[in-house]
Structures are given as C-alpha cells and as structure tokens.
Design a protein around this motif. Structure first.
Motif, PDB file in Angstrom:
ATOM      1  N   VAL A 222       0.980  -1.073   0.020  1.00 59.30           N
ATOM      2  CA  VAL A 222      -0.365  -0.427   0.073  1.00 59.30           C
ATOM      3  C   VAL A 222       0.808   1.039  -0.341  1.00 59.30           C
ATOM      4  CG1 VAL A 222      -1.794   1.334   1.529  1.00 59.30           C
ATOM      5  CG2 VAL A 222      -1.955  -0.858   0.882  1.00 59.30           C
ATOM      6  N   HIS A 223       0.287   2.028  -0.688  1.00 62.29           N
ATOM      7  CA  HIS A 223       1.555   3.478  -0.865  1.00 62.29           C
ATOM      8  C   HIS A 223       1.826   4.445  -0.349  1.00 62.29           C
ATOM      9  CE1 HIS A 223       1.996   2.007  -5.396  1.00 62.29           C
ATOM     10  NE2 HIS A 223       3.311   2.167  -5.339  1.00 62.29           N
ATOM     11  N   GLY A 224       2.625   4.721   0.365  1.00 61.60           N
ATOM     12  CA  GLY A 224       2.825   5.634   1.525  1.00 61.60           C
ATOM     13  C   GLY A 224       2.217   7.069   1.033  1.00 61.60           C
ATOM     14  N   ASP A 225       2.156   6.873  -0.525  1.00 61.07           N
ATOM     15  CA  ASP A 225       1.477   8.879  -0.785  1.00 61.07           C
ATOM     16  C   ASP A 225       0.609   9.351  -1.208  1.00 61.07           C
ATOM     17  OD1 ASP A 225       2.954   7.148  -2.315  1.00 61.07           O
ATOM     18  OD2 ASP A 225       3.320   8.821  -3.601  1.00 61.07           O
ATOM     19  N   THR A 226      -0.923   7.695  -1.133  1.00 60.26           N
ATOM     20  CA  THR A 226      -1.640   7.720  -1.864  1.00 60.26           C
ATOM     21  C   THR A 226      -2.444   8.897  -1.087  1.00 60.26           C
ATOM     22  OG1 THR A 226      -1.254   5.107  -2.444  1.00 60.26           O
ATOM     23  CG2 THR A 226      -3.779   5.901  -2.806  1.00 60.26           C
ATOM     24  N   PRO A 227      -2.828   9.500  -1.334  1.00 61.15           N
ATOM     25  CA  PRO A 227      -4.557   9.328  -0.493  1.00 61.15           C
ATOM     26  C   PRO A 227      -4.815   9.124   0.297  1.00 61.15           C
ATOM     27  CG  PRO A 227      -4.371  11.052  -2.968  1.00 61.15           C
ATOM     28  CD  PRO A 227      -3.902   9.920  -2.947  1.00 61.15           C
ATOM     29  N   GLY A 228      -4.989   9.502   1.819  1.00 62.65           N
ATOM     30  CA  GLY A 228      -5.372   8.663   2.493  1.00 62.65           C
ATOM     31  C   GLY A 228      -5.091   7.288   2.838  1.00 62.65           C
ATOM     32  N   ALA A 229      -3.932   7.434   2.446  1.00 67.62           N
ATOM     33  CA  ALA A 229      -2.927   6.242   2.795  1.00 67.62           C
ATOM     34  C   ALA A 229      -3.095   4.771   4.094  1.00 67.62           C
ATOM     35  CB  ALA A 229      -1.714   5.726   2.371  1.00 67.62           C
ATOM     36  N   VAL A 230      -3.689   6.452   5.028  1.00 65.27           N
ATOM     37  CA  VAL A 230      -3.694   5.381   6.545  1.00 65.27           C
ATOM     38  C   VAL A 230      -4.640   5.455   6.301  1.00 65.27           C
ATOM     39  CG1 VAL A 230      -3.358   5.925   9.120  1.00 65.27           C
ATOM     40  CG2 VAL A 230      -1.614   7.086   8.422  1.00 65.27           C
ATOM     41  N   ARG A 231      -5.834   5.096   6.307  1.00 63.52           N
ATOM     42  CA  ARG A 231      -7.158   4.648   6.512  1.00 63.52           C
ATOM     43  C   ARG A 231      -6.902   3.324   4.684  1.00 63.52           C
ATOM     44  NH1 ARG A 231     -11.757   6.417   3.882  1.00 63.52           N
ATOM     45  NH2 ARG A 231     -10.601   8.231   2.319  1.00 63.52           N
ATOM     46  N   LEU A 232      -6.229   3.983   3.806  1.00 64.08           N
ATOM     47  CA  LEU A 232      -6.122   2.122   2.995  1.00 64.08           C
ATOM     48  C   LEU A 232      -5.653   0.818   3.623  1.00 64.08           C
ATOM     49  CD1 LEU A 232      -5.491   4.118  -0.651  1.00 64.08           C
ATOM     50  CD2 LEU A 232      -7.549   3.005   0.302  1.00 64.08           C
ATOM     51  N   ALA A 233      -4.704   1.552   4.237  1.00 62.63           N
ATOM     52  CA  ALA A 233      -3.368   0.637   4.814  1.00 62.63           C
ATOM     53  C   ALA A 233      -4.530  -0.060   6.279  1.00 62.63           C
ATOM     54  CB  ALA A 233      -2.493   0.575   5.100  1.00 62.63           C
ATOM     55  N   ARG A 234      -4.883   0.565   6.604  1.00 62.48           N
ATOM     56  CA  ARG A 234      -5.811  -0.451   7.862  1.00 62.48           C
ATOM     57  C   ARG A 234      -7.206  -0.516   7.525  1.00 62.48           C
ATOM     58  NH1 ARG A 234      -5.970   4.991  10.902  1.00 62.48           N
ATOM     59  NH2 ARG A 234      -5.050   3.580  12.767  1.00 62.48           N
ATOM     60  N   ALA A 235      -7.854  -0.590   6.276  1.00 59.42           N
ATOM     61  CA  ALA A 235      -9.056  -1.038   5.626  1.00 59.42           C
ATOM     62  C   ALA A 235      -8.375  -2.466   5.590  1.00 59.42           C
ATOM     63  CB  ALA A 235      -9.230  -0.077   4.864  1.00 59.42           C
ATOM     64  N   VAL A 236      -6.683  -2.275   4.053  1.00 61.52           N
ATOM     65  CA  VAL A 236      -6.306  -3.571   4.073  1.00 61.52           C
ATOM     66  C   VAL A 236      -5.467  -4.799   4.975  1.00 61.52           C
ATOM     67  CG1 VAL A 236      -4.503  -4.222   2.634  1.00 61.52           C
ATOM     68  CG2 VAL A 236      -5.472  -2.367   1.782  1.00 61.52           C
ATOM     69  N   ARG A 237      -5.260  -3.925   5.719  1.00 60.01           N
ATOM     70  CA  ARG A 237      -5.483  -4.809   7.305  1.00 60.01           C
ATOM     71  C   ARG A 237      -6.397  -5.613   7.918  1.00 60.01           C
ATOM     72  NH1 ARG A 237      -0.802  -5.715  10.560  1.00 60.01           N
ATOM     73  NH2 ARG A 237      -1.202  -6.352  12.921  1.00 60.01           N
ATOM     74  N   ASP A 238      -7.219  -4.876   8.469  1.00 57.14           N
ATOM     75  CA  ASP A 238      -8.461  -5.256   9.217  1.00 57.14           C
ATOM     76  C   ASP A 238      -8.635  -6.151   7.402  1.00 57.14           C
ATOM     77  OD1 ASP A 238      -7.843  -3.721  11.163  1.00 57.14           O
ATOM     78  OD2 ASP A 238      -9.555  -2.613  10.365  1.00 57.14           O
ATOM     79  N   GLY A 239      -8.908  -5.866   6.300  1.00 56.29           N
ATOM     80  CA  GLY A 239      -9.926  -6.806   5.542  1.00 56.29           C
ATOM     81  C   GLY A 239      -9.118  -8.317   5.665  1.00 56.29           C
ATOM     82  N   LEU A 240      -7.335  -8.418   5.640  1.00 63.43           N
ATOM     83  CA  LEU A 240      -6.763  -9.323   5.428  1.00 63.43           C
ATOM     84  C   LEU A 240      -7.452 -10.439   7.174  1.00 63.43           C
ATOM     85  CD1 LEU A 240      -3.683  -8.148   4.366  1.00 63.43           C
ATOM     86  CD2 LEU A 240      -5.562  -9.455   2.796  1.00 63.43           C
ATOM     87  N   LEU A 241      -6.874 -10.003   8.377  1.00 57.87           N
ATOM     88  CA  LEU A 241      -7.330 -10.001   9.059  1.00 57.87           C
ATOM     89  C   LEU A 241      -8.970 -11.206   9.183  1.00 57.87           C
ATOM     90  CD1 LEU A 241      -6.060  -7.434  12.235  1.00 57.87           C
ATOM     91  CD2 LEU A 241      -5.288  -9.919  10.789  1.00 57.87           C
ATOM     92  N   GLU A 242      -9.780 -10.216   9.036  1.00 55.53           N
ATOM     93  CA  GLU A 242     -11.026 -10.552   9.245  1.00 55.53           C
ATOM     94  C   GLU A 242     -11.637 -12.173   8.050  1.00 55.53           C
ATOM     95  OE1 GLU A 242     -13.533  -7.506   8.031  1.00 55.53           O
ATOM     96  OE2 GLU A 242     -12.905  -6.077   9.699  1.00 55.53           O
ATOM     97  N   ALA A 243     -10.522 -12.575   6.888  1.00 58.37           N
ATOM     98  CA  ALA A 243     -10.283 -13.206   6.365  1.00 58.37           C
ATOM     99  C   ALA A 243      -9.595 -14.461   7.152  1.00 58.37           C
ATOM    100  CB  ALA A 243     -10.340 -12.740   4.346  1.00 58.37           C
ATOM    101  N   GLY A 244      -8.888 -14.543   7.788  1.00 53.38           N
ATOM    102  CA  GLY A 244      -8.129 -15.537   8.467  1.00 53.38           C
ATOM    103  C   GLY A 244      -6.894 -15.542   8.333  1.00 53.38           C
ATOM    104  N   VAL A 245      -6.670 -14.276   7.526  1.00 50.54           N
ATOM    105  CA  VAL A 245      -5.105 -14.010   6.643  1.00 50.54           C
ATOM    106  C   VAL A 245      -4.036 -13.345   8.060  1.00 50.54           C
ATOM    107  CG1 VAL A 245      -3.313 -12.899   5.036  1.00 50.54           C
ATOM    108  CG2 VAL A 245      -5.800 -13.841   4.289  1.00 50.54           C
ATOM    109  N   ALA A 246      -2.900 -14.352   8.130  1.00 52.40           N
ATOM    110  CA  ALA A 246      -2.423 -13.578   9.154  1.00 52.40           C
ATOM    111  C   ALA A 246      -0.678 -12.484   8.874  1.00 52.40           C
ATOM    112  CB  ALA A 246      -1.234 -14.433   9.992  1.00 52.40           C
TER     113      ALA A 246
END
Length: 251
Positions: A222-246
C-alpha cells in the motif's frame, strides 16, 4: 495464510513531509525506506529506521533513480555500472543507519520508474541484482512475479519475494497500469481491501479490461503517498485479518 504488508515510508525531504509514517508503521509489517535519491534525507531515514525498530517492523531499502525532482517516477537510461553503483550506495547508506538504530536492512525494493523498468529490462535488472551481490547476496529483492529482475536474481542465486499492489490497477498481462493513465491508483478503502483479500485468498485480481489475472504474492503493498494512505492500509489490514490471513513480514 500469511502475507507481509509493506508501505513506502520516509519519503519526506527537509521540511517537506509526505504521508504519516508513524501511523503506517503501526499497521504494516515491512517499511520500504526511501534512500535519498527519489525522496528522503539523512534525518528522515534515521527517524524512520528508529521508529521501525521500535515497532518491530522490517526495514527495506527502497532504491531508485537519482531523481528528486521527479520523485523517481521518470524513467532514465543509466549505464549499468553507474546504476549498480548508485543502488549499492543507497543500500549501504540505509543499512548503515538502520544498524546504528539497532536494526538492519532485510530486503531491497526498487521504487517507481526503476521498479517498472526492471520488470521488463534485463540489463537494468542485472545491474540491480549486481548491487545486491556486491553488498549481501542473501538480501531478497521485492518484485512483481515473472519480472526480468526475478529472472536475473534467480540466475545469480539472489532470493526474490513476489508482491502485489492493493491500491494499483493491473493490466491484463499482470503489470501495473502507468500512473499517467486514469484509474491507475485506487483510493477507495473498501475496494482496495476487497482486492487485497481476493489476491491473497483466491490468487487473482481483476484487470482494467475485466479479465482475471493470476497473482502469486508473499507481500502486499500500500503506497504511503496515496491520498488517505493510512485509511487504505488499515482497511487492507482489517480485511485480511477478518479473512483469516495473518500479517507477518517475510523477513
């Protein structure tokens, strides 16, 4: 299922700041630290490495063309020996600072135009691999599957780690859509998270023409310079964890 989550960090320069490095370091497992050629400076590198060490985040050297004005996103024809030396210079600099902070560089990732060039250019790909051989042949190179640098590294017995991009559009051939094209960067958190989960769980991503492209990745960017990068990264992390991915660094 296990995946590494990486982001480009340390991309400020002097008084200019880009992105929220500290917030992203609380989300990702690997930090691609700018080495001063496309962004970054000694103070920024030191602060980023120290913060990564404090959080147990793996440090990678994000090497690039010497192109501060263009943020490393302008393709350049560089003599292979010069490119090798410049990649070696960047790698050694960041690793030295990382070690002073109690960590070390544990992988290398090309940035921007260099990243895309070594996907298809065997000459520049070999120059990047040669720099790793000069410094530490055990350091893995982060790259797209099937890239020229992947082939050059395999021949030189340098390890590679394949990655996918949660916030970038894909072509039908599995490469990234040029940033010059509309829709190349995806900034909807729900869509980015959905794509990331599908790439990890099902091994596919929908290309810009609607076709399904196979993805084999050990790391997700997830690119750090993308607008809203923190929200994007957190959404990716949460989505992966919810899918059972470590989430765990490959390093």
């Amino acid at each position: 299922m296990v995946i590494d989550l990486n982001a480009d960090l340390g991309e400020g320069f002097g008084i200019w700041r880009l992105g929220d490095d500290l917030a992203l370091l609380d989300i990702v497992s690997s930090a691609n630290v700018a080495c001063g050629f496309h962004a970054g400076d000694p103070v920024t590198i030191r602060r980023t490495c120290a913060a990564a060490v404090d959080r147990g985040v793996a440090i990678g050297a994000q090497v690039s063309y010497r192109d501060l004005a263009g943020f490393g996103r302008r393709e350049m024809d560089v003599d292979p020996e010069e490119l090798c030396a410049e990649v070696l210079y960047q790698l050694a600099a960041v690793d030295g600072i990382a070690r002073a902070m109690g960590g070390r560089v544990s992988y290398l990732k090309p940035h921007g135009a260099l990243y895309n060039r070594v996907v298809r250019d065997p000459v520049q790909a070999a120059a990047v691999v040669d720099a790793v051989l000069d410094y530490d042949a055990s350091l893995p190179i982060l790259t797209l599957p099937g890239s020229a640098v992947h082939a050059a590294a395999a021949e030189a017995e340098v390890p590679t780690v394949t990655e996918a991009f949660a916030d970038r559009a894909y072509t039908p051939s599995g490469t990234l859509v040029s940033r010059r094209e509309p829709g190349a960067v995806i900034d909807d958190p729900a869509l980015v998270a959905e794509r990331a989960v599908r790439m990890v769980v099902e091994g596919v991503v929908t290309a810009v023409d609607g076709s399904q492209v196979r993805v084999d990745a050990r790391s997700m960017c997830v690119h750090g310079d993308t607008p809203g990068a923190v929200r994007l990264a957190r959404a990716v992390r949460d989505g992966l964890l919810e899918a059972g991915v470590a989430i765990q660094s490959f390093a």
